[in-house]
Design a protein around this motif. Structure first.
Motif, PDB file in Angstrom:
ATOM      1  N   LEU A 298       0.788  -1.255  -0.014  1.00 30.69           N
ATOM      2  CA  LEU A 298       0.069  -0.011   0.004  1.00 30.69           C
ATOM      3  C   LEU A 298       0.902   1.229   0.227  1.00 30.69           C
ATOM      4  O   LEU A 298       0.563   2.118  -1.003  1.00 30.69           O
ATOM      5  CB  LEU A 298      -0.970   0.019   1.432  1.00 30.69           C
ATOM      6  N   GLU A 299       2.044   1.291   0.779  1.00 34.48           N
ATOM      7  CA  GLU A 299       2.628   2.300   0.898  1.00 34.48           C
ATOM      8  C   GLU A 299       3.330   2.617  -0.492  1.00 34.48           C
ATOM      9  O   GLU A 299       3.655   3.715  -1.015  1.00 34.48           O
ATOM     10  CB  GLU A 299       3.858   2.293   1.939  1.00 34.48           C
ATOM     11  N   ASP A 300       3.802   1.457  -1.099  1.00 35.81           N
ATOM     12  CA  ASP A 300       4.216   1.577  -2.620  1.00 35.81           C
ATOM     13  C   ASP A 300       3.400   2.181  -3.432  1.00 35.81           C
ATOM     14  O   ASP A 300       3.828   2.990  -4.380  1.00 35.81           O
ATOM     15  CB  ASP A 300       4.930   0.449  -2.971  1.00 35.81           C
ATOM     16  N   ALA A 301       1.953   1.807  -3.475  1.00 34.92           N
ATOM     17  CA  ALA A 301       1.037   2.217  -4.494  1.00 34.92           C
ATOM     18  C   ALA A 301       0.800   3.503  -4.122  1.00 34.92           C
ATOM     19  O   ALA A 301       0.493   4.341  -5.195  1.00 34.92           O
ATOM     20  CB  ALA A 301      -0.171   1.376  -4.214  1.00 34.92           C
ATOM     21  N   LYS A 302       0.989   4.055  -2.771  1.00 28.66           N
ATOM     22  CA  LYS A 302       0.689   5.580  -2.514  1.00 28.66           C
ATOM     23  C   LYS A 302       1.791   6.356  -3.035  1.00 28.66           C
ATOM     24  O   LYS A 302       1.508   7.475  -3.727  1.00 28.66           O
ATOM     25  CB  LYS A 302       0.573   5.522  -0.917  1.00 28.66           C
ATOM     26  N   GLN A 303       3.011   5.807  -3.147  1.00 26.83           N
ATOM     27  CA  GLN A 303       4.001   6.755  -3.450  1.00 26.83           C
ATOM     28  C   GLN A 303       4.122   6.833  -4.945  1.00 26.83           C
ATOM     29  O   GLN A 303       4.274   7.839  -5.499  1.00 26.83           O
ATOM     30  CB  GLN A 303       5.623   6.002  -3.045  1.00 26.83           C
ATOM     31  N   PHE A 304       3.495   5.605  -5.588  1.00 21.27           N
ATOM     32  CA  PHE A 304       3.743   5.822  -7.104  1.00 21.27           C
ATOM     33  C   PHE A 304       2.565   6.732  -7.311  1.00 21.27           C
ATOM     34  O   PHE A 304       2.509   7.492  -8.444  1.00 21.27           O
ATOM     35  CB  PHE A 304       3.396   4.246  -7.552  1.00 21.27           C
TER      36      PHE A 304
ATOM     37  N   THR B 276      -4.377  -1.884  -7.633  1.00 21.69           N
ATOM     38  CA  THR B 276      -4.789  -1.213  -6.097  1.00 21.69           C
ATOM     39  C   THR B 276      -6.065  -1.475  -5.738  1.00 21.69           C
ATOM     40  O   THR B 276      -6.833  -0.831  -5.009  1.00 21.69           O
ATOM     41  CB  THR B 276      -4.382   0.286  -6.245  1.00 21.69           C
ATOM     42  N   ALA B 277      -6.791  -2.412  -6.378  1.00 21.69           N
ATOM     43  CA  ALA B 277      -8.251  -2.497  -6.186  1.00 21.69           C
ATOM     44  C   ALA B 277      -8.398  -2.860  -4.686  1.00 21.69           C
ATOM     45  O   ALA B 277      -7.636  -3.718  -3.894  1.00 21.69           O
ATOM     46  CB  ALA B 277      -8.610  -3.777  -7.046  1.00 21.69           C
ATOM     47  N   GLY B 278      -9.295  -2.392  -4.196  1.00 22.68           N
ATOM     48  CA  GLY B 278      -9.578  -2.591  -2.734  1.00 22.68           C
ATOM     49  C   GLY B 278      -8.948  -1.778  -1.583  1.00 22.68           C
ATOM     50  O   GLY B 278      -8.907  -2.034  -0.592  1.00 22.68           O
ATOM     51  N   THR B 279      -8.006  -0.706  -2.401  1.00 21.46           N
ATOM     52  CA  THR B 279      -7.649   0.185  -1.429  1.00 21.46           C
ATOM     53  C   THR B 279      -8.096   1.483  -1.608  1.00 21.46           C
ATOM     54  O   THR B 279      -8.619   1.808  -2.795  1.00 21.46           O
ATOM     55  CB  THR B 279      -6.095  -0.082  -1.513  1.00 21.46           C
ATOM     56  N   MET B 280      -7.573   2.434  -0.651  1.00 23.20           N
ATOM     57  CA  MET B 280      -7.957   3.991  -0.984  1.00 23.20           C
ATOM     58  C   MET B 280      -7.228   4.415  -2.228  1.00 23.20           C
ATOM     59  O   MET B 280      -7.647   5.511  -2.986  1.00 23.20           O
ATOM     60  CB  MET B 280      -7.920   4.645   0.144  1.00 23.20           C
ATOM     61  N   VAL B 281      -5.919   3.853  -2.546  1.00 21.29           N
ATOM     62  CA  VAL B 281      -5.346   4.412  -3.771  1.00 21.29           C
ATOM     63  C   VAL B 281      -6.024   4.208  -5.153  1.00 21.29           C
ATOM     64  O   VAL B 281      -5.998   4.989  -6.042  1.00 21.29           O
ATOM     65  CB  VAL B 281      -4.070   3.622  -3.946  1.00 21.29           C
TER      66      VAL B 281
ATOM     67  N   SER C 130      -9.254   4.715  -5.457  1.00 22.29           N
ATOM     68  CA  SER C 130     -10.071   5.947  -5.749  1.00 22.29           C
ATOM     69  C   SER C 130      -9.310   7.131  -6.505  1.00 22.29           C
ATOM     70  O   SER C 130      -9.428   7.945  -7.288  1.00 22.29           O
ATOM     71  CB  SER C 130     -10.779   6.335  -4.413  1.00 22.29           C
ATOM     72  N   HIS C 131      -8.167   7.081  -5.971  1.00 23.77           N
ATOM     73  CA  HIS C 131      -7.216   8.157  -6.549  1.00 23.77           C
ATOM     74  C   HIS C 131      -6.722   8.028  -8.078  1.00 23.77           C
ATOM     75  O   HIS C 131      -7.000   8.984  -8.795  1.00 23.77           O
ATOM     76  CB  HIS C 131      -5.917   8.217  -5.915  1.00 23.77           C
ATOM     77  N   HIS C 132      -6.701   6.796  -8.461  1.00 26.40           N
ATOM     78  CA  HIS C 132      -6.307   6.453  -9.905  1.00 26.40           C
ATOM     79  C   HIS C 132      -7.828   6.828 -10.668  1.00 26.40           C
ATOM     80  O   HIS C 132      -7.546   7.617 -11.656  1.00 26.40           O
ATOM     81  CB  HIS C 132      -6.137   5.145 -10.056  1.00 26.40           C
ATOM     82  N   THR C 133      -8.730   6.458 -10.124  1.00 22.66           N
ATOM     83  CA  THR C 133     -10.067   6.729 -10.647  1.00 22.66           C
ATOM     84  C   THR C 133     -10.324   8.186 -10.721  1.00 22.66           C
ATOM     85  O   THR C 133     -10.738   8.875 -11.798  1.00 22.66           O
ATOM     86  CB  THR C 133     -11.266   6.161  -9.976  1.00 22.66           C
ATOM     87  N   TRP C 134      -9.940   8.919  -9.837  1.00 24.83           N
ATOM     88  CA  TRP C 134     -10.151  10.547  -9.546  1.00 24.83           C
ATOM     89  C   TRP C 134      -9.145  11.232 -10.808  1.00 24.83           C
ATOM     90  O   TRP C 134      -9.386  12.002 -11.550  1.00 24.83           O
ATOM     91  CB  TRP C 134      -9.657  10.949  -8.231  1.00 24.83           C
ATOM     92  N   MET C 135      -7.813  10.711 -11.002  1.00 21.11           N
ATOM     93  CA  MET C 135      -7.023  11.143 -11.899  1.00 21.11           C
ATOM     94  C   MET C 135      -7.408  10.850 -13.327  1.00 21.11           C
ATOM     95  O   MET C 135      -7.550  11.804 -14.060  1.00 21.11           O
ATOM     96  CB  MET C 135      -5.630  10.386 -11.655  1.00 21.11           C
TER      97      MET C 135
ATOM     98  N   LEU D  46      -3.360  16.173  -1.871  1.00 15.23           N
ATOM     99  CA  LEU D  46      -3.517  16.476  -0.593  1.00 15.23           C
ATOM    100  C   LEU D  46      -4.267  15.135   0.381  1.00 15.23           C
ATOM    101  O   LEU D  46      -3.740  14.970   1.349  1.00 15.23           O
ATOM    102  CB  LEU D  46      -3.925  17.732  -0.177  1.00 15.23           C
ATOM    103  N   ASP D  47      -5.243  14.796  -0.140  1.00 14.45           N
ATOM    104  CA  ASP D  47      -6.064  13.826   0.276  1.00 14.45           C
ATOM    105  C   ASP D  47      -4.927  12.579   0.236  1.00 14.45           C
ATOM    106  O   ASP D  47      -5.305  11.665   1.204  1.00 14.45           O
ATOM    107  CB  ASP D  47      -7.372  13.519  -0.448  1.00 14.45           C
ATOM    108  N   LEU D  48      -4.363  12.131  -0.799  1.00 17.94           N
ATOM    109  CA  LEU D  48      -3.476  11.100  -0.741  1.00 17.94           C
ATOM    110  C   LEU D  48      -2.438  11.058   0.649  1.00 17.94           C
ATOM    111  O   LEU D  48      -2.426   9.935   1.164  1.00 17.94           O
ATOM    112  CB  LEU D  48      -2.927  10.876  -1.936  1.00 17.94           C
ATOM    113  N   ASN D  49      -2.082  12.226   0.577  1.00 18.86           N
ATOM    114  CA  ASN D  49      -1.182  12.449   1.808  1.00 18.86           C
ATOM    115  C   ASN D  49      -1.625  12.406   3.043  1.00 18.86           C
ATOM    116  O   ASN D  49      -1.139  11.845   4.176  1.00 18.86           O
ATOM    117  CB  ASN D  49      -0.129  13.906   1.719  1.00 18.86           C
ATOM    118  N   ASN D  50      -2.906  12.497   3.117  1.00 18.36           N
ATOM    119  CA  ASN D  50      -3.673  12.300   4.332  1.00 18.36           C
ATOM    120  C   ASN D  50      -4.552  10.960   4.496  1.00 18.36           C
ATOM    121  O   ASN D  50      -5.381  11.013   5.478  1.00 18.36           O
ATOM    122  CB  ASN D  50      -4.555  13.765   4.503  1.00 18.36           C
ATOM    123  N   ASN D  51      -4.032  10.113   3.767  1.00 18.94           N
ATOM    124  CA  ASN D  51      -4.852   8.745   3.763  1.00 18.94           C
ATOM    125  C   ASN D  51      -6.253   8.697   3.662  1.00 18.94           C
ATOM    126  O   ASN D  51      -7.101   8.043   4.248  1.00 18.94           O
ATOM    127  CB  ASN D  51      -4.358   8.377   5.094  1.00 18.94           C
ATOM    128  N   ARG D  52      -6.718   9.691   2.535  1.00 15.86           N
ATOM    129  CA  ARG D  52      -8.163   9.925   2.446  1.00 15.86           C
ATOM    130  C   ARG D  52      -8.592   9.363   1.185  1.00 15.86           C
ATOM    131  O   ARG D  52      -7.778   9.833   0.094  1.00 15.86           O
ATOM    132  CB  ARG D  52      -8.832  11.214   2.762  1.00 15.86           C
TER     133      ARG D  52
END
Length: 120
Positions: free
Chosen positions: A11-17, A51-56, A58-63, A110-116
């Motif tokens: 998850l941390e690697d996915a967030k960093q990517f 990243t299916a099943g993680t909050m990341v 939703s970030h890919h979908t957002w982008m 910002l939301d990614l950095n705040n784990n949202r």
């Protein structure tokens, strides 16, 4: 009993990517008005299933959605610019789309950095 916060390495690697992708979207958006974001979009589509099943996810979908809606509004602006009468409106639509995309990139980062997760 103390609670321990456990982070999954994947998850941390996915967030960093995802952070890197936000920065890449911002760079291509700033320097080319988003025309080079198609390359980053392809990477979003490739990495999103991992990243299916993680909050990341939703970030890919957002982008991805941000890119397509930005492209839609820029195409509308170009069609308006084709007519002489529509040029002022084209500038307004283009500027609005630019500001909206800037907001989406900043908010997502910002939301990614705040784990949202993003509301998609």
């Amino acid at each position: 009993m103390a609670q321990e916060l456990v982070y999954e390495r994947g998850l941390e690697d996915a967030k960093q990517f995802a952070r890197i992708l936000y920065v890449a979207h911002a760079a291509t958006f700033f320097f080319s008005l988003g025309t080079l974001s198609i390359l980053v979009l392809i990477v979003n589509y490739i990495r999103r299933p991992d990243t299916a099943g993680t909050m990341v996810y939703s970030h890919h979908t957002w982008m991805i959605r941000s890119f397509w809606f930005y492209l839609l509004w820029m195409v509308v602006a170009v069609f308006l610019a084709i007519t002489i009468i529509g040029i002022p409106l084209a500038w307004l639509v283009g500027a609005g789309a630019w500001l909206w995309m800037a907001y989406r990139i900043i908010r997502g980062f910002l939301d990614l950095n705040n784990n949202r997760a993003m509301p998609v």
